[in-house]
Design an enzyme around this catalytic site. Structure first.
Site, PDB file in Angstrom:
ATOM      1  N   ASP A   1      -3.847   4.504  -9.192  1.00  0.00           N
ATOM      2  CA  ASP A   1      -3.921   5.943  -8.890  1.00  0.00           C
ATOM      3  C   ASP A   1      -3.277   6.247  -7.539  1.00  0.00           C
ATOM      4  O   ASP A   1      -3.804   7.053  -6.753  1.00  0.00           O
ATOM      5  CB  ASP A   1      -5.378   6.422  -8.868  1.00  0.00           C
TER       6      ASP A   1
ATOM      7  N   ASP B   1      -4.760   4.333  -4.079  1.00  0.00           N
ATOM      8  CA  ASP B   1      -4.799   5.690  -3.512  1.00  0.00           C
ATOM      9  C   ASP B   1      -3.871   5.849  -2.307  1.00  0.00           C
ATOM     10  O   ASP B   1      -4.261   6.414  -1.276  1.00  0.00           O
ATOM     11  CB  ASP B   1      -6.230   6.077  -3.123  1.00  0.00           C
TER      12      ASP B   1
ATOM     13  N   GLN C   1     -10.488   2.037  -1.860  1.00  0.00           N
ATOM     14  CA  GLN C   1      -9.467   3.074  -1.718  1.00  0.00           C
ATOM     15  C   GLN C   1      -9.025   3.161  -0.261  1.00  0.00           C
ATOM     16  O   GLN C   1      -9.867   3.156   0.646  1.00  0.00           O
ATOM     17  CB  GLN C   1     -10.014   4.432  -2.172  1.00  0.00           C
TER      18      GLN C   1
END
Length: 324
Positions: free
Chosen positions: A180, A157, A134
């Site tokens: 995401d 992210d 991330q």
């Protein structure tokens, strides 16, 4: 009479300060401004100043990790253009920091906004780390945050919209990522934005609190993908009461027919499809065909659509009026 005049003078002063920056500082790598570092320019600004402080950033690539702390409110960062004014860093979750400790998702940011009433215009914010974990480009915790005519670049992210009481507005901007890459608990409006998926994965991962009526709302956006990408979900719930709504959004053929994913296998928060609220209205394009969407998602009626206004979503804050 003197009291009335004093009240008028204070009101007029406050109005002027609200309309014009009380201080302007310039950042330029060639030394033609007051600062060569964006962070140093922000640090120089008075804590809890009386009005907007404008930081003008001249063209260049700024290799910085930047924090706007909560004491530096009402700051505007304005680049020369989003194409040639770039803030970039390459931190990621798992990378060793200066204290020889592993970074997490939440301190991997390139730019962290802790303060209220921050605006960003005509800039690119990038986390260049990809496929290492991330790696957040923009992390926002403050209230009444707006970004316009900008680019936010990353992989997993990319944008963390933190803060349960944070309201955020993204307009006419380009955002890209893999998994995401729009995630968090804030109430966020994306208006006229282009969202690009770089991998077969998930666009959103909201974590809206149960008490919040609105989570993510997309107005008149466009969903596109890197060549060869053909299996992307509109979102999956990071937390049980995630809320995400797409309104009049053009969706490419990379969006899967079912639209949404329940995020099965989360032992701490099972059966999130029973509590998450995912909805659409007026979806367009090959990916906007809604007849095969998952049964637990919603297609808004015209009556239900009426509540999706800036006033209802943001209450006493109108970012369209306050944006430049």
């Amino acid at each position: 009479m003197k009291k009335l005049f004093l009240i008028f003078l204070i009101s007029a002063t406050n109005f002027i300060l609200a309309q014009n920056p009380y201080i302007t500082v310039t950042v330029a790598q060639d030394g033609s401004g007051q600062f060569t570092s964006i962070q140093k320019a922000i640090t120089s600004i008075r804590d809890f100043g009386p009005g907007e402080a404008l930081v003008k950033i001249k063209a260049g690539t700024y290799h910085e990790k930047i924090v706007i702390p909560s004491s530096k409110h009402k700051i505007t960062l304005q680049g020369e253009s989003k194409e040639n004014t770039i803030i970039t860093n390459d931190d990621y979750s798992g990378k060793m920091d200066a204290l020889n400790e592993k970074m997490t998702t939440f301190n991997s940011y390139t730019l962290l906004v802790m303060s209220d009433d921050v605006k960003i215009l005509d800039l690119t914010i990038q986390n260049s780390s990809c496929n290492q974990g991330q790696a957040v480009a923009l992390h926002v915790e403050g209230d009444r945050f707006s970004i316009k005519n900008s680019k936010i670049l990353g992989c997993q992210d990319t944008v963390y919209t933190g803060g349960n009481h944070s309201r955020q507005f993204y307009e006419n901007s380009y955002i890209e990522g893999t998994t995401d890459f729009l995630f968090g608990s804030a109430t966020v409006v994306f208006k006229n934005c282009t969202i690009k998926s770089l991998a077969n994965s998930y666009i959103t991962a909201a974590s809206t609190e149960q008490s919040k009526e609105f989570g993510y709302i997309f107005f008149d956006c466009k969903l596109i993908a890197k060549e060869g990408i053909n299996k992307v979900f509109l979102g999956r719930p990071w937390r049980p009461y995630a809320k995400t709504v797409f309104i009049n959004t053009e969706m490419g053929n990379h969006i899967v027919p079912e639209g949404w994913n329940p995020w099965k296998g989360d032992k701490m928060f099972p059966d999130k499809d029973k509590t998450a609220y995912y909805a659409e209205f007026g979806s367009k394009g090959e990916g906007g065909k809604t007849e095969n969407r998952v049964a637990w998602s919603h297609q808004l009626t015209k009556k239900e659509m009426k509540k999706y206004t800036i006033k209802n979503i943001f209450g006493d804050w109108n970012p369209i009026m306050s944006n430049k």
